[in-house]
Design an enzyme around this catalytic site. Structure first.
Site, PDB file in Angstrom:
ATOM      1  N   LYS A 177       0.833  -1.212   0.000  1.00 55.69           N
ATOM      2  CA  LYS A 177       0.000   0.000   0.000  1.00 55.69           C
ATOM      3  C   LYS A 177       0.866   1.260   0.000  1.00 55.69           C
ATOM      4  O   LYS A 177       0.669   2.160  -0.800  1.00 55.69           O
ATOM      5  CB  LYS A 177      -0.919   0.051   1.236  1.00 55.69           C
ATOM      6  CG  LYS A 177      -1.867  -1.116   1.365  1.00 55.69           C
ATOM      7  CD  LYS A 177      -2.738  -0.993   2.599  1.00 55.69           C
ATOM      8  CE  LYS A 177      -1.994  -1.055   3.911  1.00 55.69           C
ATOM      9  NZ  LYS A 177      -1.302  -2.325   4.185  1.00 55.69           N
ATOM     10  N   ARG A 208      11.531  -5.880   5.051  1.00 56.49           N
ATOM     11  CA  ARG A 208      11.412  -4.423   4.834  1.00 56.49           C
ATOM     12  C   ARG A 208      12.385  -3.626   5.703  1.00 56.49           C
ATOM     13  O   ARG A 208      12.618  -3.943   6.861  1.00 56.49           O
ATOM     14  CB  ARG A 208       9.986  -3.989   5.160  1.00 56.49           C
ATOM     15  CG  ARG A 208       9.815  -2.472   5.222  1.00 56.49           C
ATOM     16  CD  ARG A 208       8.384  -2.054   5.288  1.00 56.49           C
ATOM     17  NE  ARG A 208       7.615  -2.799   6.233  1.00 56.49           N
ATOM     18  CZ  ARG A 208       6.296  -2.893   6.198  1.00 56.49           C
ATOM     19  NH1 ARG A 208       5.605  -2.269   5.275  1.00 56.49           N
ATOM     20  NH2 ARG A 208       5.652  -3.587   7.112  1.00 56.49           N
ATOM     21  N   ARG A 247      -0.545  -9.071  12.925  1.00 54.58           N
ATOM     22  CA  ARG A 247      -1.113  -7.961  12.141  1.00 54.58           C
ATOM     23  C   ARG A 247      -1.986  -8.499  11.002  1.00 54.58           C
ATOM     24  O   ARG A 247      -3.020  -7.914  10.683  1.00 54.58           O
ATOM     25  CB  ARG A 247       0.003  -7.066  11.605  1.00 54.58           C
ATOM     26  CG  ARG A 247       0.621  -6.214  12.714  1.00 54.58           C
ATOM     27  CD  ARG A 247       1.970  -5.630  12.324  1.00 54.58           C
ATOM     28  NE  ARG A 247       1.921  -4.903  11.080  1.00 54.58           N
ATOM     29  CZ  ARG A 247       2.956  -4.794  10.242  1.00 54.58           C
ATOM     30  NH1 ARG A 247       4.115  -5.352  10.522  1.00 54.58           N
ATOM     31  NH2 ARG A 247       2.837  -4.112   9.136  1.00 54.58           N
ATOM     32  N   ARG A 270      -9.673   1.278   8.899  1.00 58.11           N
ATOM     33  CA  ARG A 270      -9.269  -0.098   9.182  1.00 58.11           C
ATOM     34  C   ARG A 270     -10.365  -0.910   9.829  1.00 58.11           C
ATOM     35  O   ARG A 270     -10.154  -2.055  10.189  1.00 58.11           O
ATOM     36  CB  ARG A 270      -8.071  -0.076  10.124  1.00 58.11           C
ATOM     37  CG  ARG A 270      -6.757  -0.124   9.377  1.00 58.11           C
ATOM     38  CD  ARG A 270      -5.673  -0.128  10.419  1.00 58.11           C
ATOM     39  NE  ARG A 270      -4.564  -0.939  10.051  1.00 58.11           N
ATOM     40  CZ  ARG A 270      -3.472  -0.479   9.465  1.00 58.11           C
ATOM     41  NH1 ARG A 270      -3.385   0.768   9.114  1.00 58.11           N
ATOM     42  NH2 ARG A 270      -2.466  -1.281   9.216  1.00 58.11           N
ATOM     43  N   ARG A 304      11.361  -1.958  11.164  1.00 55.72           N
ATOM     44  CA  ARG A 304      10.263  -1.579  12.046  1.00 55.72           C
ATOM     45  C   ARG A 304      10.123  -2.599  13.163  1.00 55.72           C
ATOM     46  O   ARG A 304      10.246  -3.791  12.921  1.00 55.72           O
ATOM     47  CB  ARG A 304       8.948  -1.507  11.249  1.00 55.72           C
ATOM     48  CG  ARG A 304       8.695  -0.163  10.651  1.00 55.72           C
ATOM     49  CD  ARG A 304       7.553  -0.121   9.671  1.00 55.72           C
ATOM     50  NE  ARG A 304       6.312  -0.766  10.077  1.00 55.72           N
ATOM     51  CZ  ARG A 304       5.199  -0.762   9.340  1.00 55.72           C
ATOM     52  NH1 ARG A 304       5.193  -0.110   8.180  1.00 55.72           N
ATOM     53  NH2 ARG A 304       4.126  -1.382   9.755  1.00 55.72           N
TER      54      ARG A 304
HETATM   55  P1  AP5 Z   1       4.828  -1.619   1.850  1.00 51.48           P
HETATM   56  O1  AP5 Z   1       4.512  -0.747   0.700  1.00 51.48           O
HETATM   57  O2  AP5 Z   1       5.548  -1.035   3.011  1.00 51.48           O
HETATM   58  O3  AP5 Z   1       3.491  -2.392   2.360  1.00 51.48           O
HETATM   59  P2  AP5 Z   1       2.235  -1.850   3.130  1.00 51.48           P
HETATM   60  O4  AP5 Z   1       1.031  -2.526   2.549  1.00 51.48           O
HETATM   61  O5  AP5 Z   1       2.222  -0.362   3.187  1.00 51.48           O
HETATM   62  O6  AP5 Z   1       2.515  -2.508   4.539  1.00 51.48           O
HETATM   63  P3  AP5 Z   1       2.447  -1.963   6.024  1.00 51.48           P
HETATM   64  O7  AP5 Z   1       3.020  -3.068   6.862  1.00 51.48           O
HETATM   65  O8  AP5 Z   1       3.066  -0.608   6.171  1.00 51.48           O
HETATM   66  O9  AP5 Z   1       0.929  -1.883   6.258  1.00 51.48           O
HETATM   67  P4  AP5 Z   1       0.238  -1.920   7.588  1.00 51.48           P
HETATM   68  O10 AP5 Z   1      -1.136  -1.591   7.159  1.00 51.48           O
HETATM   69  O11 AP5 Z   1       0.375  -3.136   8.397  1.00 51.48           O
HETATM   70  O12 AP5 Z   1       1.058  -0.870   8.476  1.00 51.48           O
HETATM   71  P5  AP5 Z   1       0.771   0.638   8.870  1.00 51.48           P
HETATM   72  O13 AP5 Z   1       2.048   1.348   8.830  1.00 51.48           O
HETATM   73  O14 AP5 Z   1      -0.387   1.178   8.133  1.00 51.48           O
HETATM   74  O15 AP5 Z   1       5.632  -2.895   1.286  1.00 51.48           O
HETATM   75  C1  AP5 Z   1       6.078  -3.932   2.138  1.00 51.48           C
HETATM   76  C2  AP5 Z   1       7.462  -4.426   1.688  1.00 51.48           C
HETATM   77  O16 AP5 Z   1       7.339  -5.058   0.413  1.00 51.48           O
HETATM   78  C3  AP5 Z   1       8.501  -3.307   1.497  1.00 51.48           C
HETATM   79  O17 AP5 Z   1       9.740  -3.809   1.884  1.00 51.48           O
HETATM   80  C4  AP5 Z   1       8.480  -3.023  -0.031  1.00 51.48           C
HETATM   81  O18 AP5 Z   1       9.723  -2.535  -0.491  1.00 51.48           O
HETATM   82  C5  AP5 Z   1       8.149  -4.404  -0.583  1.00 51.48           C
HETATM   83  N1  AP5 Z   1       7.322  -4.357  -1.807  1.00 51.48           N
HETATM   84  C6  AP5 Z   1       6.265  -3.544  -2.055  1.00 51.48           C
HETATM   85  N2  AP5 Z   1       5.727  -3.841  -3.253  1.00 51.48           N
HETATM   86  C7  AP5 Z   1       6.454  -4.875  -3.766  1.00 51.48           C
HETATM   87  C8  AP5 Z   1       6.393  -5.637  -4.975  1.00 51.48           C
HETATM   88  N3  AP5 Z   1       5.449  -5.410  -5.906  1.00 51.48           N
HETATM   89  N4  AP5 Z   1       7.286  -6.636  -5.154  1.00 51.48           N
HETATM   90  C9  AP5 Z   1       8.232  -6.899  -4.229  1.00 51.48           C
HETATM   91  N5  AP5 Z   1       8.372  -6.208  -3.057  1.00 51.48           N
HETATM   92  C10 AP5 Z   1       7.475  -5.205  -2.834  1.00 51.48           C
HETATM   93  O19 AP5 Z   1       0.283   0.456  10.386  1.00 51.48           O
HETATM   94  C11 AP5 Z   1       1.170   0.060  11.413  1.00 51.48           C
HETATM   95  C12 AP5 Z   1       0.410  -0.008  12.729  1.00 51.48           C
HETATM   96  O20 AP5 Z   1      -0.099   1.307  13.059  1.00 51.48           O
HETATM   97  C13 AP5 Z   1      -0.829  -0.912  12.742  1.00 51.48           C
HETATM   98  O21 AP5 Z   1      -0.504  -2.270  13.026  1.00 51.48           O
HETATM   99  C14 AP5 Z   1      -1.662  -0.271  13.862  1.00 51.48           C
HETATM  100  O22 AP5 Z   1      -1.169  -0.625  15.127  1.00 51.48           O
HETATM  101  C15 AP5 Z   1      -1.390   1.210  13.663  1.00 51.48           C
HETATM  102  N6  AP5 Z   1      -2.379   1.854  12.768  1.00 51.48           N
HETATM  103  C16 AP5 Z   1      -2.142   2.440  11.568  1.00 51.48           C
HETATM  104  N7  AP5 Z   1      -3.291   2.919  11.036  1.00 51.48           N
HETATM  105  C17 AP5 Z   1      -4.264   2.620  11.931  1.00 51.48           C
HETATM  106  C18 AP5 Z   1      -5.673   2.835  11.930  1.00 51.48           C
HETATM  107  N8  AP5 Z   1      -6.305   3.430  10.908  1.00 51.48           N
HETATM  108  N9  AP5 Z   1      -6.366   2.400  13.004  1.00 51.48           N
HETATM  109  C19 AP5 Z   1      -5.766   1.795  14.045  1.00 51.48           C
HETATM  110  N10 AP5 Z   1      -4.442   1.549  14.098  1.00 51.48           N
HETATM  111  C20 AP5 Z   1      -3.696   1.962  13.038  1.00 51.48           C
END
Ligand code: AP5
Length: 209
Positions: free
Chosen positions: A13, A122, A166, A88, A155
């Site tokens: 994402k 990552r 997660r 979410r 992270r």
């Molecule tokens: P990346 O683009 O980083 O993936 P992502 O989908 O953004 O993954 P996240 O882990 O950041 O999502 P998340 O929703 O769990 O975490 P968030 O930060 O929102 O890509 C992943 C890896 O793959 C990278 O290394 C990249 O280089 C690689 N990659 C990407 N595309 C690729 C491809 N096509 N081929 C190969 N490799 C590829 O949330 C973290 C925490 O914050 C949550 O657990 C929660 O505690 C809290 N939080 C955040 N938002 C909320 C909310 N709205 N409500 C409540 N808690 C929240």
């Protein structure tokens, strides 16, 4: 355009949201990045959120909804935005309905074991939020951010057991949003396997950009 990026942890994402935001000249708003910055600065919000994030659980709705509402009211979001990591659950989606009209929801999907590999490999830049992967998307110089030259880090919540929690949190609480946005006619499914550029191409196609 006002676009939501939906999908499980590690689906890509953030990686895709940055590219889309550059193309559409709108801000990339990541609730995960905002929360991590607050944790790093040890703000009241960060101290409250840290324990939930470290455990792979959702930060309570009242906190996240208030934080996102404030960000969406900033002037740069008037032209549109790419919202990454929000909503979410259904309570957050209902709150968002009152804040902005959404044009499309990009739903990235991928095999669960690939999600684990992406998250555990990552590395991120704590200064500018750039995202790398040790195998599929490494920086030019090992351990150094291409964009700002800072030392990149892993992270806290990318340890395998937390990643698996997660993914379960996503399945239980966030996956119901797929049906929610499908019912509104906004859902655009995109298979997130393959090179970053290939996935980007699929996203542009479903958004007709
Ligand atoms: P990346 O683009 O980083 O993936 P992502 O989908 O953004 O993954 P996240 O882990 O950041 O999502 P998340 O929703 O769990 O975490 P968030 O930060 O929102 O890509 C992943 C890896 O793959 C990278 O290394 C990249 O280089 C690689 N990659 C990407 N595309 C690729 C491809 N096509 N081929 C190969 N490799 C590829 O949330 C973290 C925490 O914050 C949550 O657990 C929660 O505690 C809290 N939080 C955040 N938002 C909320 C909310 N709205 N409500 C409540 N808690 C929240």
């Amino acid at each position: 355009m006002r676009i939501i990026m939906l999908g499980p942890p590690g689906a890509g994402k953030g990686t895709q949201a940055v590219k889309l935001a550059e193309r559409l000249k709108v801000p990339h708003i990541s609730t995960g990045d905002i929360l991590r910055r607050n944790v790093a600065k040890k703000t009241k919000l960060g101290q409250h959120a840290q324990k939930y994030m470290a455990a792979g659980k959702l930060v309570p709705d009242d906190v996240v909804i208030e934080m996102t509402a404030k960000r969406l009211k900033e002037p740069d979001a008037k032209r549109g935005f790419i919202l990454d990591g929000f909503p979410r659950n259904l309570a957050q989606a209902t709150a968002l309905d009152g804040l902005a009209e959404i044009d499309a929801v990009v739903n990235l999907f991928l095999d669960p074991e690939d999600l684990v590999k992406r998250s555990t490999g990552r590395w991120v830049c704590p200064n500018c939020d750039a995202v790398y992967h040790v195998l599929t998307n490494p920086p030019k110089r090992r351990g150094v951010c291409d964009k700002c030259g800072s030392a990149i880090i892993q992270r806290e919540d990318d340890k395998e057991e937390v990643v698996r929690t997660r993914i379960r949190t996503y399945d239980d609480q966030t996956a119901p949003l797929v049906a929610h946005y499908k019912g509104k006619g906004l859902l655009r499914d995109v298979y997130a396997s393959g090179h970053i550029a290939e996935v980007q191409h699929r996203i542009l196609e479903v958004l007709r950009l």
